[in-house]
Motif scaffolding. Structure first.
Motif, PDB file in Angstrom:
ATOM      1  N   LEU A  58       4.176  -4.158  -6.955  1.00 32.42           N
ATOM      2  CA  LEU A  58       3.552  -3.204  -6.077  1.00 32.42           C
ATOM      3  C   LEU A  58       2.910  -2.014  -6.646  1.00 32.42           C
ATOM      4  CD1 LEU A  58       6.105  -3.032  -3.134  1.00 32.42           C
ATOM      5  CD2 LEU A  58       4.191  -4.902  -3.208  1.00 32.42           C
ATOM      6  N   ASP A  60       0.125   1.394  -7.047  1.00 35.86           N
ATOM      7  CA  ASP A  60      -0.764   2.181  -6.665  1.00 35.86           C
ATOM      8  C   ASP A  60      -2.005   2.229  -7.458  1.00 35.86           C
ATOM      9  OD1 ASP A  60      -1.711   4.446  -5.313  1.00 35.86           O
ATOM     10  OD2 ASP A  60      -0.400   5.688  -6.152  1.00 35.86           O
ATOM     11  N   LEU A  87      -1.021  -1.124  -3.189  1.00 36.61           N
ATOM     12  CA  LEU A  87      -0.375  -0.278  -2.350  1.00 36.61           C
ATOM     13  C   LEU A  87      -0.877   1.140  -2.442  1.00 36.61           C
ATOM     14  CD1 LEU A  87       1.298  -0.723   0.207  1.00 36.61           C
ATOM     15  CD2 LEU A  87       3.332   0.038  -1.268  1.00 36.61           C
ATOM     16  N   LEU A 108      -3.068  -3.260   0.413  1.00 37.37           N
ATOM     17  CA  LEU A 108      -2.379  -2.689   1.514  1.00 37.37           C
ATOM     18  C   LEU A 108      -2.500  -1.256   1.623  1.00 37.37           C
ATOM     19  CD1 LEU A 108       0.990  -4.689   1.495  1.00 37.37           C
ATOM     20  CD2 LEU A 108      -1.116  -5.282   2.785  1.00 37.37           C
ATOM     21  N   LYS A 110      -1.078   2.347   2.474  1.00 34.60           N
ATOM     22  CA  LYS A 110       0.760   2.957   2.589  1.00 34.60           C
ATOM     23  C   LYS A 110       1.031   3.177   3.898  1.00 34.60           C
ATOM     24  CE  LYS A 110       0.666   5.052  -2.175  1.00 34.60           C
ATOM     25  NZ  LYS A 110       0.657   6.261  -2.830  1.00 34.60           N
ATOM     26  N   THR A 112       1.271   0.846   5.817  1.00 32.53           N
ATOM     27  CA  THR A 112       1.669  -0.610   6.541  1.00 32.53           C
ATOM     28  C   THR A 112       3.077  -0.478   7.012  1.00 32.53           C
ATOM     29  OG1 THR A 112       0.270  -1.494   4.655  1.00 32.53           O
ATOM     30  CG2 THR A 112       2.037  -3.071   5.456  1.00 32.53           C
ATOM     31  N   LEU A 117       4.654  -5.374   4.973  1.00 35.26           N
ATOM     32  CA  LEU A 117       4.845  -5.272   3.416  1.00 35.26           C
ATOM     33  C   LEU A 117       5.828  -6.375   3.112  1.00 35.26           C
ATOM     34  CD1 LEU A 117       4.739  -3.684   0.808  1.00 35.26           C
ATOM     35  CD2 LEU A 117       6.497  -2.410   1.365  1.00 35.26           C
TER      36      LEU A 117
END
Length: 213
Positions: A58, A60, A87, A108, A110, A112, A117
């Motif tokens: 996951l 960023d 994410l 996705l 954040k 979500t 997720l």
């Protein structure tokens, strides 16, 4: 279909500790998912992946030192079977596209939900691409023309296209049957119109404004 697996090894790469805590809280209670590690920067995460098998990252996008886009590219180059889900809070079409072009298996936001997720983690392991409906709308919506797109002459458009293809001043001059000085004059005019200082920035801005592909 995805085969049953006792533990899906998940790594979180995120530089905001409060977000990490929230993700850990969600995933620790999710059946069949194990958090293998959390990292505040891409370099540490990549070092961990070199020594450990990880199923899903996951990731960023806004990270110190390396961007999430660079991290994703590096993961896919060295660990192609590891799934990467962006994410993030980034909703710019150009950022979404760049992340996908560099191998992301999902995108996705954040905001979500917990359910979505967890579902996304299983989907990417089942070779399904996943993204929020909001992201889909951004990605596939027709791009509005920016009001500050400069007006270009036909010759400027020709030179801009050739510059974007990496052609040198001499090559452009030969192809268009003009002098190199004329090409340089057009290049300077283009940089003034786009308010940039070099050819690389000129090409990036022209692509962003969809003047060239």
């Amino acid at each position: 279909m995805l085969q049953k697996k006792t533990d899906i090894a998940v790594v979180i790469v995120e530089d905001h500790s409060i977000v990490v805590e929230g993700l850990c809280s969600i995933l620790q209670n999710a059946e069949g998912i194990r958090i293998s590690g959390t990292f505040m920067d891409g370099g540490s995460a990549l070092a961990f992946l070199d020594a450990n098998a990880v199923d899903v990252v996951l990731l960023d996008i806004s990270l110190p030192e390396m961007s999430g886009i660079e991290v994703c590219k590096a993961i896919k180059a060295k660990h192609p079977d590891t799934r990467v889900i962006a994410l993030t809070n980034h909703t710019e079409k150009s950022v979404i596209r760049e992340m996908l072009e560099n191998g992301a298996d999902g995108y996705l936001l954040k905001n979500t939900s917990k359910k979505d997720l967890i579902s996304a983690i299983f989907q990417v392991l089942d070779n399904q691409f996943t993204m929020n409906s909001e992201v889909q709308k951004i990605l596939f919506a027709p791009s509005a023309k920016s009001t500050d797109v400069p007006r270009l002459t036909k010759r400027e458009k020709e030179i801009l296209q050739l510059v974007s293809e990496g052609a040198t001043t001499a090559a452009i001059a030969a192809q268009l049957f003009v002098s190199p000085q004329t090409v340089e004059t057009h290049r300077r005019n283009l940089m003034q119109k786009f308010k940039v200082n070099n050819s690389s920035a000129l090409v990036r801005k022209a692509i962003a404004q969809q003047i060239i592909q």
